[in-house]
Design an enzyme around this catalytic site. Structure first.
Site, short mmCIF file in Angstrom:
data_model
loop_
_atom_site.label_atom_id
_atom_site.label_comp_id
_atom_site.label_asym_id
_atom_site.label_seq_id
_atom_site.Cartn_x
_atom_site.Cartn_y
_atom_site.Cartn_z
N GLY A 46 10.75 -11.73 -1.75
CA GLY A 46 9.65 -11.48 -0.83
C GLY A 46 8.33 -11.53 -1.57
O GLY A 46 8.27 -11.29 -2.78
N GLN A 51 -0.43 -9.98 -3.12
CA GLN A 51 0.03 -10.17 -4.50
C GLN A 51 -0.53 -11.44 -5.15
O GLN A 51 -0.51 -11.55 -6.37
CB GLN A 51 1.57 -10.22 -4.55
CG GLN A 51 2.22 -8.89 -4.19
CD GLN A 51 3.72 -9.02 -4.15
OE1 GLN A 51 4.29 -9.41 -3.15
NE2 GLN A 51 4.37 -8.72 -5.27
N CYS A 91 9.74 -5.34 -8.01
CA CYS A 91 8.57 -5.96 -7.38
C CYS A 91 7.99 -6.98 -8.34
O CYS A 91 7.87 -6.71 -9.54
CB CYS A 91 7.54 -4.88 -7.05
SG CYS A 91 6.03 -5.54 -6.35
N LEU A 92 7.62 -8.15 -7.82
CA LEU A 92 7.04 -9.18 -8.68
C LEU A 92 5.74 -8.72 -9.33
O LEU A 92 5.35 -9.24 -10.37
CB LEU A 92 6.79 -10.47 -7.87
CG LEU A 92 8.06 -11.18 -7.37
CD1 LEU A 92 7.68 -12.34 -6.46
CD2 LEU A 92 8.90 -11.66 -8.53
N HIS A 133 8.73 -3.20 2.35
CA HIS A 133 8.10 -3.30 1.02
C HIS A 133 6.86 -4.21 1.09
O HIS A 133 5.80 -3.87 0.56
CB HIS A 133 9.15 -3.85 0.03
CG HIS A 133 8.66 -4.08 -1.37
ND1 HIS A 133 9.16 -3.40 -2.46
CD2 HIS A 133 7.74 -4.95 -1.87
CE1 HIS A 133 8.55 -3.82 -3.55
NE2 HIS A 133 7.69 -4.77 -3.23
N GLU A 134 7.01 -5.35 1.78
CA GLU A 134 5.88 -6.31 1.85
C GLU A 134 4.77 -5.80 2.75
O GLU A 134 3.58 -6.03 2.46
CB GLU A 134 6.37 -7.68 2.34
CG GLU A 134 7.47 -8.33 1.53
CD GLU A 134 7.24 -8.39 0.03
OE1 GLU A 134 6.08 -8.29 -0.42
OE2 GLU A 134 8.24 -8.52 -0.70
N HIS A 137 2.63 -3.68 0.78
CA HIS A 137 1.68 -4.45 -0.05
C HIS A 137 0.41 -4.76 0.75
O HIS A 137 -0.70 -4.68 0.23
CB HIS A 137 2.30 -5.78 -0.49
CG HIS A 137 3.11 -5.71 -1.75
ND1 HIS A 137 2.61 -5.25 -2.94
CD2 HIS A 137 4.40 -6.06 -2.01
CE1 HIS A 137 3.55 -5.32 -3.87
NE2 HIS A 137 4.65 -5.81 -3.33
NI NI Z 1 6.52 -6.19 -4.23
#
Ligand code: NI
Length: 180
Positions: A46, A51, A91-92, A133-134, A137
């Site tokens: 995701g 991000q 998480c990225l 989660h997204e 963000h």
């Molecule tokens: Ni993330």
């Protein structure tokens, strides 16, 4: 298409609250294609526009094993949520860190797709976790915000230190759990 650079914690731009997309146009679709390419290349399951330093309410995800079921949600809205599930998330934007986070087990989501059509669906399991989660963000919130202040502080110090000593080598611990 282009692979976009991903912001990493504790970059303050990850705290910017994204604004709604007024019109789903060609520019939006280009961004969605770039976000998907970035997510697949990372690799992650995701990615939120926040991000990649674009503060619009857009997220992409693909929780399929084959990595061939991309889903794009524009202006996502979680209409209802029920149940509770704890899952180890990564998480990225917080590479190499995996911590258990408690989230709703089932959600009902309303959003626009990349063609501007309205979608409304139930999600559960990994997809529900990923969408929550997204959406966080897009609100400027990170999964580490759910951890204790002590744990988060330690993590922040580690990330700052790591950024100073970046080697460019990929972190093999990334592969131990889904990175969203
Ligand atoms: Ni993330």
């Amino acid at each position: 298409m282009a692979c976009l650079p991903i912001l990493e914690y504790p970059d303050s731009r990850l705290r910017i609250r994204a604004v709604s997309v007024a019109e789903v146009d060609a520019e939006t679709r280009t961004l969605v294609a770039d976000m998907l390419e970035t997510m697949y290349a990372a690799p992650g399951i995701g990615l939120a526009a926040t991000q990649v330093n674009i503060h619009k309410r857009i997220l992409v995800t693909d929780v399929s094993d084959e990595r061939n079921e991309p889903l794009c949600l524009i202006n996502p809205d979680i209409l209802s949520a029920e149940g509770s599930v704890s899952f180890e998330e990564g998480c990225l934007s917080v590479p190499g860190v995996f911590e258990a986070v408690s989230r709703a087990e089932r959600i009902v989501v309303k959003a626009l797709d990349e063609n501007g059509e309205t979608l409304e669906f139930d999600a559960e399991g990994l997809l529900a976790i990923c969408i929550q989660h997204e959406v966080d963000h897009l609100e400027g919130k990170l999964f580490v915000d759910y951890l204790s202040a002590l744990k988060r502080d330690r993590l922040k110090k580690k990330m700052v230190k790591k950024a100073k000593h970046r080697t460019g080598e990929s972190d093999s611990s990334r592969l131990s759990a889904p990175v969203i």
